[in-house]
Scaffold this active site. Structure first.
Site, short mmCIF file in Angstrom:
data_model
loop_
_atom_site.label_atom_id
_atom_site.label_comp_id
_atom_site.label_asym_id
_atom_site.label_seq_id
_atom_site.Cartn_x
_atom_site.Cartn_y
_atom_site.Cartn_z
N CYS B 121 0.85 -1.19 0.00
CA CYS B 121 0.00 0.00 0.00
C CYS B 121 0.89 1.24 0.00
CB CYS B 121 -0.90 -0.01 1.23
SG CYS B 121 -2.03 1.36 1.25
N THR B 386 -25.65 2.98 12.02
CA THR B 386 -26.69 2.75 11.02
C THR B 386 -27.49 4.02 10.86
OG1 THR B 386 -28.59 1.46 10.39
CG2 THR B 386 -28.31 1.84 12.73
N TYR B 387 -27.97 4.19 9.65
CA TYR B 387 -28.86 5.31 9.41
C TYR B 387 -30.26 4.78 9.10
CZ TYR B 387 -24.26 7.34 8.85
OH TYR B 387 -22.96 7.70 9.05
N ASN B 388 -30.39 3.48 9.32
CA ASN B 388 -31.66 2.81 9.02
C ASN B 388 -32.10 3.01 7.59
OD1 ASN B 388 -32.05 1.69 11.59
ND2 ASN B 388 -32.67 3.70 12.35
N THR B 389 -31.14 3.06 6.72
CA THR B 389 -31.50 3.17 5.31
C THR B 389 -30.79 2.08 4.53
OG1 THR B 389 -29.66 4.65 4.94
CG2 THR B 389 -31.80 5.66 5.33
N THR B 398 -30.80 -2.72 9.66
CA THR B 398 -29.70 -3.36 8.92
C THR B 398 -28.82 -4.21 9.82
OG1 THR B 398 -28.39 -1.36 9.23
CG2 THR B 398 -29.59 -1.56 7.18
N GLU B 463 -22.80 4.16 1.66
CA GLU B 463 -23.10 2.85 2.23
C GLU B 463 -21.99 1.85 1.92
OE1 GLU B 463 -27.93 2.70 2.33
OE2 GLU B 463 -26.96 2.81 0.40
#
Lengths: 835, 492
Positions: B121, B386-389, B398, B463
């Site tokens: 890297c 989480t953004y619950n999306t 999720t 995401e």
């Protein structure tokens, strides 16, 4: 009902017997639980599930519950519990989230009774109701607790902790309906089994996961036995113990002096990853932390010791493999320690609910142990029972066993002891089995006023002159300062330094054989005289010699009018004579006020009486050190002017006649010693002071003498002295002095201290934005920020302003203005003051 | 650096995949135009990242507070899509690099270089070469491992194992390092080093997984910086990052495909959620599912013929990255599947027997105080973030998906959770995602933009960055667990 069970399980007259023993298991254990008859123990782990009978001499395997060909994850136990009412009933919690109950009464080989697969994640803990035969509680990684009725196939109720991971659940022994659960996020919740919708109470107990909890087993009547009066006294004793062991000053978390416990029925002990065991009183409205024990590793299990109100056993899941029994009132030293296991202890259980001496434990090292309390090692015995600590202001606290202190008769008259020793006495508690709780005495010693104070340090630092004047003056000044502060040795050192390095030009105006009388009258003139005569400020004799060489070759160079009494012949003669001692010190320590004035002959005679340390003042030096030949002559020629030639004897009157005095006689030839003759000596002296802790002296001398000694002390030592001295000065907020020292130091590492963070950021007075490029014109509002209130010009250098009205200007202008007027030059009407 | 136009040197800065190379060989006239990749990531359009960034005062504050270089580097920019996480990440990183710790500062950076070099890297290496010199490291060390003290060199073995096959670490390795002698490591030092190694291995995964671009303004070259080798083949980057990716604009069949893909995933999650209650797999079944998942991870990569590197080809690439190899020994040592056919059976790591929360934390915190809390917070954060999306859908739990990702990574390192049904992994993670996960966690240097694009086409870039964060932390935790378990065994 409970009482009845007690009766049946009570020892029935015959006490438990056994010895400390262990047996090897086939696999690491995760948990153990004891049958109520105290004769059997069940061990569960990832690949072990067995029942052992506890016999007098050994463990005997009784039953292997892990049957079937295929190992099932249902048998991979995280926890196991044996019903305290029904000796045939067991429950296990599996790592895959299954709760299994076992009925030993089943005739088949497989004793598995019921299987509850309601949890989604690992079940960390199962717990039977202490009195109800069919109620089982489980707590799981998925954040739920479930209550099962064993007569039904599924859970009766589910409790959601609204959080990740339940680590422990425990039914209250007292309250039929209450249970406690602990969580990974550090919370403890108390639930009513009838109300699954929300918890009764919740409080944060630990920082990080709470691995375990245990209700205090003592019942109400037991609590009544413990009177609250005794408790209050113990509280006081605890406080004492705290102050002794805590570092410096009174501990902020001092225990409340009186702990009121009418009952311990609401006591809950919790252990967490933050290495603490806390005891909570949850009987009151708000959960109150009553005790806190600090362990050395995260606490995996905690179990109250039966019949001992304040004892609990803990073990850790990592790093530390021992089991400790703590007295919660003595949270620093474990009361007992069992060190049998070689790997983390995973399960502990007291063998019988009414017998405090048998402890069983299972471990990752695949052993099952029975520990006998009498075989435990007691760290208290190895602990040092005395504590000693310095306070912030030099007070000294000392705690020891009372017997020890009392036995020593000389305690009271101790010089610095102004306060009476404070005693915290602890009345022996007959019910207390732990005899180690002896009373201890705490004495606090205060420094004698002044003796511990460092005011001399600050005074000295401020008053010492380090530069800017001739060496002799500096030395004298510093000697005076030291003497004023009663530091006679230091004063003498300065005087001697003066004599060593500048005596030639500075000898007092008294002629040879003149004796200076007693008393202080001579002090002042003496000073005056050399002040007047001082001709080469700040220069060592070396340079003076050089100059005179260049000036004139005359044999008698008399630069000083008063220095004429001794001729060259005299000089020679004196030199020829082997007068051994050049300095003599009077006895200094305040014996008499007499001033000795010794001339060379006198010194000779007196010599046997005034014996000086050889290494300090070498005797026959002139033979070695006086160079022969022309240089010699040259020296002689120069000497009169340098020394003022009249003075063989330097005599110093003490400033403070009540104190000692120093009398020095020095022969003329001394001046001809090469100046670095003494440097080794001086260096030794500096080192001596530094080692004594008086780095102030070392550094001051170093600065005052400058080049004369610097080369003889290695850089690092110098740097070390400088940094320590600067550090000290800054602690005393003597910023100016410290800065001066930094400035005067020649060591690069030190002087660059002044170069760091020298930037001063200024904000514009109009727009309040930082002025980046120049300090006087703001880039943003294009105005000159700092105008002199007197001359109305921009101030580009030092800007002085009144902190009252914030007007200001050039330093000179303001000073001048305020000499004539007391009002602000800007006309704002403020009465400014310049100091 | 990336804007070199058609100059041949610019082309040389990118690896060429075998396919492109063949094409190149055939048609010499083809001018490989260096792609215009702007912004912090080669995978994510600049505006996606920057957009979120300009608004974000918080990020700037964090960078000021915790960045060692004092500037907003590309990693931080990409991570700032998840500010909550970024904070705990930067805090722990700052702590291990700058705060009180058993190792001297230059050593820490050198260890970071060693770790990053295991995955070639260059981004991280360059970054830490600068930092190494800035903190007063001896420039000579940067000539390679032969120039460093034996003590640091001794870390090689554990670095190698941790990076590629952490399950092979035994207490003997630890003993060898700490046994008294001239070059011995104290336990706190070793733990510090291990934490650093694990952190930078995992970060390398993130760098490759998110296609982090080299920093735009390489400071005055000090001779030790590597040529910024971007490990993405030009053909990956040929589709300009400034215009929306074809698959994302959805001008072609992709849209239908990916939409249904998303719906299907949602559907499966729902079903799994419901199923839990009624259907219960037998124990044997559960075990086989884990084994199956483990085994299957073997084949995951070979399916991607176009972009998998046959071994020989990969060695060719080694030549390009030769200057990286001066920081490592045994460059051929790479990931090998945990469940290899026909090898002696390695015992599965039972997660319940040595968990981070119970055991790892305590040990790490004991030997290197406070890092435990920071890491703990970081793990917790990434796991519960989480953004619950999900793509266009809102209000989605999720948890299941996150757990599947986390556990799948651990599964590839042979860590098994008793209470997890590995059947879920199969249901939730499609093949292309598995390929991506496997590549990013096991040999991140082979990640391509194509892999990144090929999974979850409907999902937002942020995401996908979240996925990368999960993979990174899961990997770090796995490495730490193995290393710490070995240390624990050494202690007992």
């Amino acid at each position: 009902m409970e009482k009845m069970s007690r009766v049946t399980t009570a020892l029935g007259g015959s006490a438990l017997t056994g010895r400390t023993m262990h047996c090897h298991l086939d696999a690491p254990a995760n948990a153990i639980s004891v049958c109520r008859d105290a004769a059997q123990v069940v061990v569960a782990g990832r690949s072990i599930f067995k029942i052992y009978a506890i016999e007098d001499e050994q463990f005997v395997e009784k039953l292997n519950l892990r049957v079937g060909r295929k190992p099932s994850l249902n048998l991979s136990c995280a926890d196991v519990v044996w019903h305290q009412m029904d000796e045939n009933l067991l429950a296990t919690a599996a790592t895959n989230g299954v709760v299994v109950t076992w009925n030993l009464g089943r005739p088949a080989r497989n004793k598995q009774d019921q299987l509850f697969t309601e949890h989604k994640r690992t079940v960390n803990k199962v717990c039977f109701h202490p009195t109800e035969a069919h109620v089982l509680l489980s707590g799981s990684q998925d954040g739920f607790m479930k209550c099962f009725d064993l007569r039904r196939k599924d859970s009766v109720s589910t409790f959601s902790g609204q959080s990740e991971s339940v680590r422990d659940v425990q039914f209250s022994i007292r309250d039929y309906f209450t249970f406690a659960s602990t969580f990974e996020n550090g919370n403890v919740q108390l639930w009513d089994i009838r109300r699954p919708d929300r918890c009764e109470r919740m409080f944060t107990a630990h920082n990080g996961p709470v691995f375990c909890c245990d209700w205090h087993p003592e019942d109400r009547c037991g609590a009544a036995r413990g009177g609250s009066g005794r408790v209050a006294r113990m509280g006081a004793g605890e406080g004492c113990l705290r102050t002794c062991t805590a570092e410096g000053g009174p501990s902020p978390e001092r225990r409340p002096l009186s702990v009121s416990w009418t009952s311990r029925r609401g006591w809950l002990a919790t252990g967490g990853r933050d290495k603490m065991v806390k005891v909570w009183d949850v009987s009151t409205h708000r959960a109150k932390e009553v005790h806190c024990v600090q362990t050395i590793a995260s606490v995996a299990r905690v179990k109250w010791r039966p019949e001992c109100r304040h004892h609990l056993a803990t073990c850790s899941m990592m790093v530390d493999h021992n089991i400790y029994v703590w007295d919660v009132r003595r949270p620093f030293v474990p009361a007992a320690m069992f060190a049998e296991h070689r790997d983390a202890t995973t399960g502990i259980a007291w063998r019988h609910p009414h017998d405090p001496s048998f402890l069983l434990s299972g471990s990752k090292d695949s052993t099952l142990c029975q520990h006998l309390f009498r075989d435990a090692s007691q760290p208290v015995e190895r602990a040092n029972p005395e504590g000693l600590c310095y306070g912030l202001f030099g007070d000294l606290a000392f705690a020891a066993k009372e017997s020890l202190v009392a036995a020593e008769p000389g305690r009271k008259p101790c010089a610095g002891d102004r306060r009476h020793p404070i005693f915290f006495k602890r009345k022996p508690d007959p019910a207390e089995p732990f005899v180690g709780l002896a009373s201890s005495a705490l004495s606090v010693f205060e420094m004698e006023p002044g003796s511990g104070s460092m005011s001399w340090f600050a005074d000295t630092a401020e008053r010492y002159a380090l530069a800017g004047r001739p060496l002799a003056e500096l030395c004298d000044h510093n000697a005076r300062v030291a003497r004023d502060l009663g530091r006679n040795q230091v004063a003498q050192t300065w005087t001697m330094l003066r004599i060593i390095y500048c005596s030639p030009g500075l000898a007092p105006a008294t002629s040879l054989n003149h004796s200076v009388g007693k008393g202080s009258s001579c002090g002042l003139p003496l000073m005056n005289s050399f002040n007047l005569k001082d001709m080469a400020p700040g220069l060592g004799s070396e340079t003076r010699l050089d100059r005179s060489k260049g000036d004139t070759r005359s044999d008698t160079v008399l630069l000083d009018s008063s220095a004429t009494l001794i001729t060259n012949e005299d000089n020679e003669e004196t030199e020829g004579s082997d007068v051994p001692a050049d300095y003599l010190l009077g006895d200094v320590e305040g014996e008499d006020d007499e001033l000795y004035l010794l001339d060379a002959e006198h010194a000779h005679q007196e010599e046997p009486e005034y014996v000086l340390p050889q290494e300090a003042f070498p005797l026959r030096h002139e033979i070695v050190d006086t160079p022969p030949g022309p240089e010699h002559l040259q020296d002689k020629a120069d000497s009169p002017h340098v020394s003022g030639s009249e003075a063989d004897a330097a005599s110093l009157a003490p400033m403070d006649s009540s104190f000692s005095l120093l009398s020095v006689s020095h022969a003329l030839y001394d001046s001809r010693l090469p100046p670095d003759f003494f440097s080794a000596l001086v260096c030794d002296m500096l080192r001596f002071y530094a080692e004594q802790g008086d780095v102030q002296m070392a550094v001051s001398v170093l600065i005052v003498l400058g080049e004369r000694v610097r080369k003889d002390i290695d850089e690092q030592t110098q740097e070390h002295w400088y940094t320590s001295y600067i550090d000290l000065l800054q602690r005393f907020c003597l910023w100016n002095v410290s800065n001066q020292v930094v400035k005067l130091s020649t060591s690069r590492a030190i002087s660059c201290l002044n170069q760091a963070s020298t930037t001063l950021h200024v904000n514009c007075s109009h727009c309040k934005r930082p002025m980046s490029s120049r300090g006087w014109v703001c880039d943003r509002c294009h105005r000159c920020a700092s105008m002199c209130a007197v001359c109305h010009h921009v101030v580009k250098g030092l800007f002085v302003w009144c902190q009252g009205c914030s007007h200001g200007g050039h330093l000179q202008h303001i000073m001048k203005w305020l000499e004539g007027s007391s009002h602000c030059p800007a006309g704002c009407g403020h009465l400014c003051e310049y100091s | 650096m990336n804007r070199g136009g058609s100059s041949p040197s610019a082309a040389a800065n990118y690896l060429l995949c075998t396919n492109c190379r063949k094409v190149l060989r055939k048609d010499k006239r083809i001018r490989v135009s260096a792609p215009l990749t702007r912004g912090p990531s080669a995978f994510i359009p600049e505006k996606e990242v920057v957009q979120g960034n300009t608004v974000d005062e918080r990020t700037n504050f964090l960078v000021e507070e915790y960045s060692t270089s004092g500037r907003l580097d590309n990693i931080t920019q990409v991570m700032s899509l998840h500010t909550q996480y970024l904070e705990s990440f930067l805090r722990s990183q700052f702590y291990m690099l700058r705060m009180d710790g058993p190792l001297p500062l230059p050593h820490r950076h050198y260890i970071a270089i060693m770790a990053a070099a295991r995955h070639q890297c260059s981004y991280l290496i360059n970054m830490h070469v600068d930092e190494f010199l800035k903190t007063g490291g001896i420039a000579e060390w940067l000539n390679g491992l032969e120039y460093v003290p034996q003590r640091l060199k001794n870390l090689n073995e554990i670095n190698k194992l941790l990076a590629h096959r952490p399950w092979l670490i035994t207490k003997e390795h630890i003993q060898k390092l700490v046994k008294t002698g001239e070059n011995n490591w104290s336990l706190p030092e070793l733990v510090h080093a291990v934490v650093l190694l694990a952190h930078y291995h995992a970060l390398a995964s993130f760098v490759f997984g998110s296609g982090i671009n080299p920093e735009r303004d390489p400071e005055i070259s000090n001779g030790f910086r590597l040529i910024s080798v971007n490990n993405f083949c030009v053909c990956d980057l040929a589709n300009d990052n400034n215009i929306e990716n074809a698959s994302l604009t959805g001008s072609n069949f992709g849209i239908v495909d990916s939409l249904s893909e998303l719906e299907a995933l949602m559907e499966r999650m729902k079903r799994l959620h419901e199923e839990r209650e009624d259907e219960e797999a037998s124990q044997e079944e559960m075990t086989t599912r884990f084994e199956k998942e483990k085994k299957e991870s073997l084949f995951v990569v070979s399916g991607d013929t176009f972009h998998s590197f046959p071994h020989s080809d990969f060695e060719d690439d080694m030549i390009i990255t030769a200057d990286v190899s001066r920081y490592i020994e045994d460059p051929g040592f790479g990931y090998e599947d945990f469940a290899r056919r026909g090898e002696e059976h390695l015992p599965t790591f039972r997660a319940q027997d040595y968990t981070w929360e119970n055991h790892g934390f305590s040990l790490v915190n004991r030997l290197y105080s406070d890092i435990g809390h920071l890491l703990d917070e970081k793990f917790r954060m990434v796991y519960s973030l989480t953004y619950n999306t999900m793509a266009t859908h809102e209000d989605v739990d999720t948890t299941m998906l996150r757990r599947a990702l986390f556990n799948y990574v651990h599964c590839m390192f042979g860590i098994r959770y008793d209470d997890y049904d590995y059947g879920e992994v199969n249901q939730l993670l499609e093949r292309s995602l598995k390929v991506y996960i496997k590549t990013v966690t096991c040999y991140p240097e082979r990640t391509t933009k194509r892999m990144y694009d090929s999974y979850w086409r409907q999902f937002k870039h942020s995401e996908k960055v979240h996925v990368n964060l999960l993979l990174m932390e899961a990997r770090m935790q796995a490495e730490l667990l193995y290393a710490l378990r070995a240390i624990t065994r050494h202690l007992t």
